[in-house]
Scaffold this active site. Structure first.
Site, short mmCIF file in Angstrom:
data_model
loop_
_atom_site.label_atom_id
_atom_site.label_comp_id
_atom_site.label_asym_id
_atom_site.label_seq_id
_atom_site.Cartn_x
_atom_site.Cartn_y
_atom_site.Cartn_z
N ASN A 208 0.86 -1.19 0.00
CA ASN A 208 0.00 0.00 0.00
C ASN A 208 0.89 1.24 0.00
O ASN A 208 2.11 1.14 0.06
CB ASN A 208 -0.95 -0.03 1.20
CG ASN A 208 -0.20 -0.08 2.51
OD1 ASN A 208 0.54 0.84 2.84
ND2 ASN A 208 -0.36 -1.17 3.24
N ASP A 276 -4.23 -6.03 4.90
CA ASP A 276 -5.30 -6.84 5.48
C ASP A 276 -5.27 -8.28 4.96
O ASP A 276 -5.70 -9.20 5.63
CB ASP A 276 -6.66 -6.21 5.18
CG ASP A 276 -6.86 -4.92 5.95
OD1 ASP A 276 -6.48 -4.89 7.13
OD2 ASP A 276 -7.34 -3.93 5.37
N LYS A 286 9.74 -17.11 -10.07
CA LYS A 286 9.07 -15.95 -10.65
C LYS A 286 7.98 -16.41 -11.61
O LYS A 286 8.23 -17.25 -12.48
CB LYS A 286 10.10 -15.08 -11.38
CG LYS A 286 9.50 -13.80 -11.89
CD LYS A 286 10.50 -13.00 -12.70
CE LYS A 286 9.75 -11.96 -13.52
NZ LYS A 286 10.48 -11.54 -14.69
N PRO A 317 -3.35 -11.72 10.26
CA PRO A 317 -3.75 -11.53 11.67
C PRO A 317 -3.91 -10.04 11.95
O PRO A 317 -3.17 -9.22 11.40
CB PRO A 317 -2.56 -12.11 12.46
CG PRO A 317 -1.41 -12.10 11.50
CD PRO A 317 -2.00 -12.29 10.13
N ASP A 318 -4.89 -9.68 12.77
CA ASP A 318 -5.06 -8.27 13.16
C ASP A 318 -4.21 -8.01 14.40
O ASP A 318 -4.53 -8.46 15.50
CB ASP A 318 -6.54 -7.97 13.44
CG ASP A 318 -6.77 -6.47 13.55
OD1 ASP A 318 -5.96 -5.79 14.22
OD2 ASP A 318 -7.74 -5.98 12.95
N ILE A 319 -3.11 -7.31 14.19
CA ILE A 319 -2.13 -7.13 15.27
C ILE A 319 -2.72 -6.26 16.38
O ILE A 319 -2.61 -6.57 17.57
CB ILE A 319 -0.83 -6.49 14.72
CG1 ILE A 319 -0.32 -7.32 13.53
CG2 ILE A 319 0.22 -6.38 15.79
CD1 ILE A 319 0.77 -6.65 12.73
N PHE A 337 -4.78 3.39 14.56
CA PHE A 337 -4.99 4.40 13.52
C PHE A 337 -6.13 3.96 12.61
O PHE A 337 -6.31 2.75 12.39
CB PHE A 337 -3.70 4.60 12.69
CG PHE A 337 -2.80 5.63 13.31
CD1 PHE A 337 -2.18 5.37 14.52
CD2 PHE A 337 -2.59 6.85 12.69
CE1 PHE A 337 -1.36 6.32 15.12
CE2 PHE A 337 -1.78 7.80 13.28
CZ PHE A 337 -1.17 7.55 14.50
N LYS A 351 -14.45 1.32 14.84
CA LYS A 351 -13.19 0.57 14.80
C LYS A 351 -12.59 0.45 16.19
O LYS A 351 -12.05 -0.58 16.57
CB LYS A 351 -12.23 1.29 13.84
CG LYS A 351 -11.06 0.46 13.37
CD LYS A 351 -10.34 1.09 12.19
CE LYS A 351 -11.07 0.84 10.88
NZ LYS A 351 -10.38 1.42 9.73
N LYS A 355 -11.96 -3.22 17.66
CA LYS A 355 -10.60 -3.73 17.88
C LYS A 355 -10.23 -3.79 19.36
O LYS A 355 -9.27 -4.44 19.72
CB LYS A 355 -9.60 -2.85 17.14
CG LYS A 355 -9.88 -2.80 15.62
CD LYS A 355 -8.62 -2.86 14.82
CE LYS A 355 -8.92 -2.79 13.34
NZ LYS A 355 -7.78 -3.19 12.53
N1 CTP Z 1 -4.03 -3.13 11.96
C1 CTP Z 1 -3.33 -4.19 12.49
N2 CTP Z 1 -3.32 -5.40 11.85
C2 CTP Z 1 -4.00 -5.57 10.70
C3 CTP Z 1 -4.72 -4.51 10.15
C4 CTP Z 1 -4.72 -3.30 10.79
O1 CTP Z 1 -2.72 -4.03 13.55
N3 CTP Z 1 -3.97 -6.75 10.11
C5 CTP Z 1 -4.07 -1.86 12.68
C6 CTP Z 1 -3.38 -0.71 11.99
O2 CTP Z 1 -2.03 -0.59 12.40
C7 CTP Z 1 -4.21 0.48 12.49
C8 CTP Z 1 -5.59 -0.10 12.68
O3 CTP Z 1 -5.42 -1.50 12.77
O4 CTP Z 1 -3.78 0.93 13.75
C9 CTP Z 1 -6.58 0.22 11.59
O5 CTP Z 1 -6.33 -0.43 10.43
P1 CTP Z 1 -7.37 -0.43 9.21
O6 CTP Z 1 -6.66 -1.11 8.10
O7 CTP Z 1 -7.86 0.96 8.99
O8 CTP Z 1 -8.55 -1.28 9.81
P2 CTP Z 1 -9.25 -2.54 9.26
O9 CTP Z 1 -9.33 -3.52 10.35
O10 CTP Z 1 -8.59 -2.99 8.01
O11 CTP Z 1 -10.71 -2.04 8.95
P3 CTP Z 1 -11.37 -1.62 7.56
O12 CTP Z 1 -10.69 -2.40 6.49
O13 CTP Z 1 -12.79 -1.96 7.76
O14 CTP Z 1 -11.15 -0.14 7.46
#
Ligand code: CTP
Length: 414
Positions: A208, A276, A286, A317-319, A337, A351, A355
């Site tokens: 990104n 994500d 390749k 994983p959502d950290i 954020f 959010k 979270k």
């Molecule tokens: N974050 C994280 N791990 C992930 C995705 C996001 O820790 N796999 C954290 C980012 O560092 C940030 C926050 O989550 O602090 C918000 O991330 P965002 O991408 O905006 O949220 P999403 O869960 O992806 O929600 P959405 O796609 O619905 O906006």
């Protein structure tokens, strides 16, 4: 914050020397005593009179200034200060420092000092990129010198790129970090920053547009407030922060492991733009767009090669959520954020709840705002009880305001 501290400030010869006047003002405002030294070339850009007027201290210009018995010798001058700062540090001055040369008062003092040294390089883009300069900077870093910046931007010479001296507020933050002072002294804070890269094959990845600028500014600000900062970053284009422990990762899964390894911390600021999703398989070879090559490669090595670029995605994983929902060693304050393009505040509130973090810093990253990769940011701070809308300001100012809020929150009885 710097009351009673004496700082030897060497001003090198470059157009950025005018910014050192602002640095002197900020240092004296913080209670520091600034002992200024001008190189011969610096006098082409700023006058000794303006420097001494701002510092409220005499200016040292050449070795003869120190030979008078009533004056200090160069050794004594360095011993009486807590830190040497070189701003702007020119390519020439850094080359002499890395070679250990003492050819004028400034380089002699820098060779003689046994105090920490911090340099803020400033030069033309190509001079900065030159292999010799990069070698010298590496040598200085290996010698323990703290390097702040340079930043990327339009330069006085009309070119664009890295080479612009770090802003005085960033240098001030780094100085405070080196002197380990400030309201976050004794606190350990984790900062995640930058994008993550999710591999498709050995040469391609999903990514990104995050530059990492906001995360670097936050780490600098927190270190400037005296915190011990663990900085976990994906492959960002922003310069690394100063005075922090840096852990470089590539993927979201690596970032997760690095975050967990950094615990325990008092607070965590999750500024990384974590991908994500990641491809459900990574081709070992390749992927070729030529079917015959692809099927050859596919038959001998990774299966992804056979199907061209077709791949599915699995969720990373959502950290932030994982950290927020920990029962053991959960940081006292966790800041997430939210990068949004519509319904900013409402989505940020949702959010925050989803979270399980304490605060959310929400911003509008629509292309017309210029926030993604740009120097400024306009954020809303969403907490459990309130939503504050902060003015549009530099990412450094956002970072300093956030560091201030964290310092206050962590000092409140918990
Ligand atoms: N974050 C994280 N791990 C992930 C995705 C996001 O820790 N796999 C954290 C980012 O560092 C940030 C926050 O989550 O602090 C918000 O991330 P965002 O991408 O905006 O949220 P999403 O869960 O992806 O929600 P959405 O796609 O619905 O906006």
């Amino acid at each position: 914050m710097l009351a009673g501290r004496r700082i030897l400030l060497v001003i090198g010869g470059g157009i950025a020397a005018y910014k050192s006047l602002d640095l002197i003002r900020r240092l004296t405002e913080q209670g520091a005593e600034v002992v200024p030294v001008l190189t011969g070339a610096a006098e082409e850009f700023v006058t000794a009179l303006s420097v001494s007027a701002l510092a409220g201290h005499r200016v040292y210009r050449d070795l003869f200034d120190l030979t008078d018995e009533s004056e200090m010798g160069h050794i004594r001058l360095t011993r009486s200060t807590d830190l040497a700062v070189v701003a702007p540090a020119t390519a020439n001055l850094m080359a002499r420092m890395s070679a250990g040369m003492a050819t004028d008062l400034a380089s002699t003092l820098l060779l003689a000092t046994n105090r920490p040294i911090l340099v803020a390089p400033a030069m033309n883009v190509e001079m900065w990129r030159n292999a010799a300069t990069q070698r010298n900077v590496e040598t200085l870093r290996a010698d323990g010198v703290v390097v702040v910046g340079p930043e990327e931007g339009d330069m006085a010479c009309g070119e664009f790129g890295p080479g612009r001296m770090a802003e005085p507020e960033s240098i001030l933050a780094a100085i405070t970090a080196v002197l380990r002072d400030g309201p976050l002294k004794g606190r350990r804070i984790l900062v995640t920053s930058g994008p993550t890269h999710e591999p498709i094959d050995p040469v391609r990845y999903l990514a990104n547009r995050s530059s990492g600028l906001q995360g670097t500014a936050i780490a600098n600000a927190l270190a400037g407030f005296g915190a011990e900062v663990e900085f976990v970053t994906g492959p960002a284009s922003a310069p690394m922060p100063s005075g922090c422990r840096i852990v470089q990762v590539t993927t979201a899964e690596e970032m997760m492991s690095a975050v967990m390894a950094a615990l325990p911390v008092d607070a965590a600021v999750m500024a990384a733009a974590v991908a994500d999703w990641r491809p459900d398989r990574v081709s070992e070879s390749k992927i070729s767009k030529n079917p015959s090559v692809a099927s050859d490669a596919g038959s001998s090595r990774g299966q992804g090669a056979r199907d061209g670029l077709a791949f599915g995605c699995v969720e990373n994983p959502d950290i932030l959520a994982t950290l927020s929902n920990r029962t053991r060693s959960r940081p006292r304050i966790i800041v997430g954020f939210a990068a949004e393009t519509e319904d900013i505040v409402e989505r940020a509130k949702a959010k925050r709840r989803r979270k399980g973090c304490d605060w959310i810093v929400a911003n509008d990253v629509s292309p017309e705002t210029g926030v993604m990769g740009g120097p400024d940011n306009q954020v809303h701070l969403v907490t459990e009880s309130a939503v504050e809308t902060w003015p549009r300001q530099s990412k450094t100012e956002v970072a300093l305001a956030l560091a201030d809020r964290l310092a206050k929150a962590l000092s409140a009885p918990g």
